[in-house]
Design an enzyme around this catalytic site. Structure first.
Site, PDB file in Angstrom:
ATOM      1  N   ASP A  12       9.528  18.292 105.864  1.00 43.67           N
ATOM      2  CA  ASP A  12      10.688  18.742 106.363  1.00 43.67           C
ATOM      3  C   ASP A  12      10.370  18.893 107.855  1.00 43.67           C
ATOM      4  O   ASP A  12       9.706  19.917 108.063  1.00 43.67           O
ATOM      5  CB  ASP A  12      11.151  20.248 105.699  1.00 43.67           C
ATOM      6  CG  ASP A  12      12.102  20.762 106.313  1.00 43.67           C
ATOM      7  OD1 ASP A  12      12.832  20.489 107.170  1.00 43.67           O
ATOM      8  OD2 ASP A  12      12.740  21.538 104.774  1.00 43.67           O
ATOM      9  N   ASN A  26      25.156  13.350 115.390  1.00 42.96           N
ATOM     10  CA  ASN A  26      25.988  12.814 115.308  1.00 42.96           C
ATOM     11  C   ASN A  26      26.865  12.863 116.810  1.00 42.96           C
ATOM     12  O   ASN A  26      26.976  14.042 117.232  1.00 42.96           O
ATOM     13  CB  ASN A  26      27.253  12.362 114.595  1.00 42.96           C
ATOM     14  CG  ASN A  26      27.805  13.568 113.974  1.00 42.96           C
ATOM     15  OD1 ASN A  26      28.405  14.185 114.782  1.00 42.96           O
ATOM     16  ND2 ASN A  26      27.895  13.866 112.825  1.00 42.96           N
ATOM     17  N   GLY A  34      22.438  15.136 105.736  1.00 50.59           N
ATOM     18  CA  GLY A  34      20.916  14.486 106.733  1.00 50.59           C
ATOM     19  C   GLY A  34      20.163  15.857 107.014  1.00 50.59           C
ATOM     20  O   GLY A  34      20.049  16.975 106.701  1.00 50.59           O
ATOM     21  N   ASP A  36      20.157  16.830 109.925  1.00 52.42           N
ATOM     22  CA  ASP A  36      20.979  17.488 111.367  1.00 52.42           C
ATOM     23  C   ASP A  36      21.760  18.125 110.336  1.00 52.42           C
ATOM     24  O   ASP A  36      21.351  20.199 110.626  1.00 52.42           O
ATOM     25  CB  ASP A  36      22.536  17.487 111.275  1.00 52.42           C
ATOM     26  CG  ASP A  36      23.251  17.012 112.301  1.00 52.42           C
ATOM     27  OD1 ASP A  36      23.572  16.860 113.152  1.00 52.42           O
ATOM     28  OD2 ASP A  36      23.969  18.502 112.380  1.00 52.42           O
ATOM     29  N   GLY A 125      19.227   7.328 107.648  1.00 59.26           N
ATOM     30  CA  GLY A 125      19.832   7.628 106.265  1.00 59.26           C
ATOM     31  C   GLY A 125      20.586   7.231 106.593  1.00 59.26           C
ATOM     32  O   GLY A 125      21.680   6.217 105.792  1.00 59.26           O
TER      33      GLY A 125
HETATM   34  P1  ADP Z   1      20.880   9.161 110.468  1.00 65.65           P
HETATM   35  O1  ADP Z   1      22.528   9.254 110.039  1.00 65.65           O
HETATM   36  O2  ADP Z   1      21.030   9.030 111.670  1.00 65.65           O
HETATM   37  O3  ADP Z   1      20.756   8.052 109.046  1.00 65.65           O
HETATM   38  P2  ADP Z   1      19.791  11.565 108.004  1.00 65.65           P
HETATM   39  O4  ADP Z   1      19.683  12.715 108.561  1.00 65.65           O
HETATM   40  O5  ADP Z   1      21.191  11.268 107.703  1.00 65.65           O
HETATM   41  O6  ADP Z   1      20.484  10.562 109.587  1.00 65.65           O
HETATM   42  O7  ADP Z   1      18.449  10.222 108.241  1.00 65.65           O
HETATM   43  C1  ADP Z   1      17.808  10.005 108.712  1.00 65.65           C
HETATM   44  C2  ADP Z   1      16.391  10.291 108.261  1.00 65.65           C
HETATM   45  O8  ADP Z   1      16.542  11.555 107.710  1.00 65.65           O
HETATM   46  C3  ADP Z   1      16.479   9.977 107.345  1.00 65.65           C
HETATM   47  O9  ADP Z   1      15.329   9.168 106.535  1.00 65.65           O
HETATM   48  C4  ADP Z   1      15.982  11.047 106.163  1.00 65.65           C
HETATM   49  O10 ADP Z   1      15.489  10.859 104.587  1.00 65.65           O
HETATM   50  C5  ADP Z   1      15.562  12.417 107.291  1.00 65.65           C
HETATM   51  N1  ADP Z   1      15.728  13.548 106.695  1.00 65.65           N
HETATM   52  C6  ADP Z   1      17.181  14.118 105.980  1.00 65.65           C
HETATM   53  N2  ADP Z   1      16.021  15.421 105.859  1.00 65.65           N
HETATM   54  C7  ADP Z   1      15.082  15.921 106.706  1.00 65.65           C
HETATM   55  C8  ADP Z   1      14.128  17.033 106.419  1.00 65.65           C
HETATM   56  N3  ADP Z   1      14.665  18.339 106.096  1.00 65.65           N
HETATM   57  N4  ADP Z   1      13.320  16.932 107.762  1.00 65.65           N
HETATM   58  C9  ADP Z   1      13.661  15.672 107.977  1.00 65.65           C
HETATM   59  N5  ADP Z   1      13.851  14.354 108.097  1.00 65.65           N
HETATM   60  C10 ADP Z   1      14.982  14.764 106.488  1.00 65.65           C
END
Ligand code: ADP
Length: 175
Positions: A12, A26, A34, A36, A125
């Site tokens: 994380d 975004n 996700g 964010d 993601g």
């Molecule tokens: P995007 O809209 O750029 O695709 P997302 O947040 O949906 O952004 O996903 C980007 C990446 O971040 C994905 O590979 C997801 O698995 C990862 N992700 C989600 N939560 C966390 C976290 N707490 N720490 C690190 N990576 C994360």
């Protein structure tokens, strides 16, 4: 060629102890799901307050660009918010925008005298970039930047899911 300043971890990103963590935001900067969502939840309201101020000043953040805020309650000092592209047709433009997201985040880190930076796997993601394509772009962009700039001492790719973690570890070992 491997670069000793690049490491790969699984976990994380909000718990990563570095000077700056990068957020896959975004363009509204108003928070989302996700990574964010995880950053805003763990860092508290101070991050969103600064995002609002940036919006008032410049109206959000364009795809491929980056802005910097406090990291609130997180162990990091800053959050660098960058906006990755949505995978649509896999055009060259989409790939260039993903590269720009990494490069512009690192530029902003340098301008703020950040020595250690952690990246999530931007656009893999909700934005649906194929993980292998995104990993190649991310690794190439970071390596090229570090070759030219010495002030950043460590870049950590923080992979949340197993597939990304395996991709990054094998790609980093290959070269
Ligand atoms: P995007 O809209 O750029 O695709 P997302 O947040 O949906 O952004 O996903 C980007 C990446 O971040 C994905 O590979 C997801 O698995 C990862 N992700 C989600 N939560 C966390 C976290 N707490 N720490 C690190 N990576 C994360």
């Amino acid at each position: 060629m491997t670069d000793a300043r690049i490491t790969v971890k699984q976990g994380d990103i909000t718990k990563t102890e570095v000077d700056a963590i990068v957020n896959a935001a975004n363009s509204s900067l108003l928070g989302g799901g996700g990574v964010d969502g995880a950053i805003h939840r763990a860092g508290g309201p101070a991050i969103l307050e600064e995002c609002y101020r940036i919006r008032e000043r410049q109206g959000g953040c364009k795809t491929g660009e980056a802005v910097i805020t406090t990291a609130g309650k997180l162990p990091a000092k800053y959050v660098i918010h960058t906006v990755g592209p949505v995978w649509n047709k896999g055009s060259e433009e989409e790939k260039t925008l993903l590269k720009n997201a990494y490069i512009n985040s690192l530029k902003l880190a340098m301008e703020n005298e950040v020595a250690t930076v952690a990246f999530p796997n931007i656009s893999t993601g909700i934005y649906r970039f194929p993980k292998k394509v995104a990993a190649e772009i991310a690794i190439d962009a970071v390596k090229a930047f570090l070759r030219k700039n010495r002030s950043i001492k460590q870049v950590v790719f923080v992979c949340f899911d197993q597939e990304n973690y395996e991709l990054y570890t094998s790609m980093m070992a290959e070269e």
